[in-house]
Design a protein around this motif. Structure first.
Motif, PDB file in Angstrom:
ATOM      1  N   PHE A  42       0.838  -1.139   0.005  1.00  0.00           N
ATOM      2  CA  PHE A  42       0.092  -0.156   0.053  1.00  0.00           C
ATOM      3  C   PHE A  42       1.027   1.134   0.066  1.00  0.00           C
ATOM      4  N   ARG A  71      -8.595   2.722   2.347  1.00  0.00           N
ATOM      5  CA  ARG A  71      -7.658   1.784   2.488  1.00  0.00           C
ATOM      6  C   ARG A  71      -7.931   0.791   3.693  1.00  0.00           C
ATOM      7  N   GLU A 109      -6.791  -1.274  -1.161  1.00  0.00           N
ATOM      8  CA  GLU A 109      -6.581   0.044  -1.338  1.00  0.00           C
ATOM      9  C   GLU A 109      -7.289   0.531  -2.666  1.00  0.00           C
TER      10      GLU A 109
END
Length: 418
Positions: A212, A227, A232
């Motif tokens: 991420f 997220r 995400e």
């Protein structure tokens, strides 16, 4: 005149609403007709004019009558009646990412949920906790789908040739910076569709946060919209939505199969699994609570008695039935290309630029390369043939003269190339 695509979409809408209403067999009949309409090589109106609608696979008396009504009026009264039976908010729910008509029906009939706002309230109140089929991961997916839908309407679909460099920049960055075991683009991009509505990126890793962090800092990213623990969602500068999912390597094949789609293909695969006493989802193939496949796509299909099916064929058009008989024919790949007859070369390109093109052609194993002079235009609007000045830049090789013409540069209805 209504288009084939509009007709197919109308029949899929009928199928979805029939699913919501609990019909067992009718939905697949309408989906089959929709798939057949999608693959037609001529307009429905032309088929109807020859009284040959019944020759389309999946089209019987009832569906033929609805097709004629749609071609004549642009609407189908049966669909309007179904819409009156289903609350409008339930129809919104069934179009949330990752949800479908049967899940929407459960929300409606079991929980009395009739729209996205009521669904969010049910989540917040914990009403899905403990419900069969709604574990923590599924609940998180539903919440993420609601959040994504709240962000506004989806962006316009992007031609795949424009999505291609974006997708590969994302893949390269994740492979180099996230320490991922494997990175793949799924969805319509992997199936080679002409346009893509979003990008689904799958990463095999046991460290989601690292993936991420790398993803969030890519220069193409305009906004990180949500997220979570394993997903995400971001919006690119072009407006394209990208969903990054981090999955355990042991279920990567199942996730890749599931998120590659298409929806029609996956419905057929799940039906086959159910008929065999199995259950298939993005986490694997299960017999009861025991996972029997999931690490690779090949083992997912093998567990269902199928040969591996190339992504480009996964459109619900008979490929699953064909895969029961053994391996499917090999598709054309980049390795099969013998040459490229249309590579633009700027008029100011020097010998080094030509050599770089030729070297890349050799690296790819191409036997020939056609160079078109860009920016050198003949009086009739055609791109000019290679002139002597840059023909010499090709060295001892023997270039062939050629030109390209755009129909827009000629008089309407006429195209002459000498």
């Amino acid at each position: 005149m209504p288009t084939n695509a509009e007709a197919a979409e109308t029949f899929r809408a009928i199928a979805d609403l029939l699913d919501v209403l609990g019909e067992r067999f009718k939905p697949e009949a309408y989906r089959r007709a929709a798939r057949s309409i999608d693959t037609l090589t001529e307009d429905l109106a032309a088929v109807a004019a020859r009284n040959e609608l019944r020759s389309i696979p999946g089209v019987g008396d009832a569906i033929e009558a609805k097709l004629r009504e749609f071609l004549a009026t642009g609407r189908i009264d049966y669909l309007e009646r179904l819409r009156r039976e289903v609350p409008p908010g339930v129809a919104e729910i069934l179009h949330l990412p990752g949800l479908g008509p049967k899940t929407a029906r459960r929300f409606w009939t079991d929980l009395g949920v009739e729209g996205p706002a009521e669904l969010r309230a049910a989540l917040d109140a914990g009403r899905l906790d403990g419900q069969k089929g709604f574990g923590p991961k599924k609940i998180a997916q539903i919440r993420a789908a609601l959040d994504a839908a709240a962000g506004g309407p989806p962006s316009a679909r992007l031609p795949i040739e424009e999505a291609y460099p974006i997708a590969h920049r994302i893949v390269r960055a994740l492979r180099e910076g996230a320490g991922a075991d494997r990175v793949e683009i799924a969805g319509s991009f992997r199936r080679g569709r002409e346009t893509v509505g979003d990008l689904d990126v799958l990463v095999a890793s046991r460290d989601p946060e690292r993936a991420f962090d790398v993803f969030s800092t890519l220069p193409d990213i305009r906004e990180v919209r949500l997220r979570g623990g394993t997903k995400e969602t971001a919006i690119l500068a072009r407006g394209l939505q990208v969903d990054l999912r981090v999955v355990d390597p042991s279920s990567f094949g199942a996730a890749l199969q599931y998120f590659t789609g298409s929806k029609e293909h996956n419905v057929i695969v799940r039906t086959r699994a159910r008929d065999a006493g199995l259950r298939v989802n993005e986490y694997g193939v299960f017999r009861g609570e025991t996972r029997i496949a999931g690490a690779t796509e090949e083992e997912v299909y093998a567990a269902l008695g199928l040969a591996w099916i190339p992504p480009e064929l996964r459109e619900g058009r008979g490929e699953v039935d064909a895969a029961t008989a053994g391996p499917l024919p090999a598709l054309v790949t980049a390795d099969d290309l013998r040459g490229d007859l249309h590579v633009h070369l700027e008029a100011a390109a020097d010998a080094a630029a030509v050599e770089r093109l030729l070297e890349e052609a050799r690296r790819r194993g191409l036997a020939y390369l056609g160079l078109v002079a860009e920016g050198v235009t003949a009086p009739d609007g055609r791109s000019a043939s290679p002139n002597r000045r840059w023909r010499r830049r090709c060295g001892p090789r023997r270039p062939a003269s050629g030109s390209s013409a755009s129909p827009r540069s000629t008089r309407p209805g006429r195209l002459r190339v000498r």
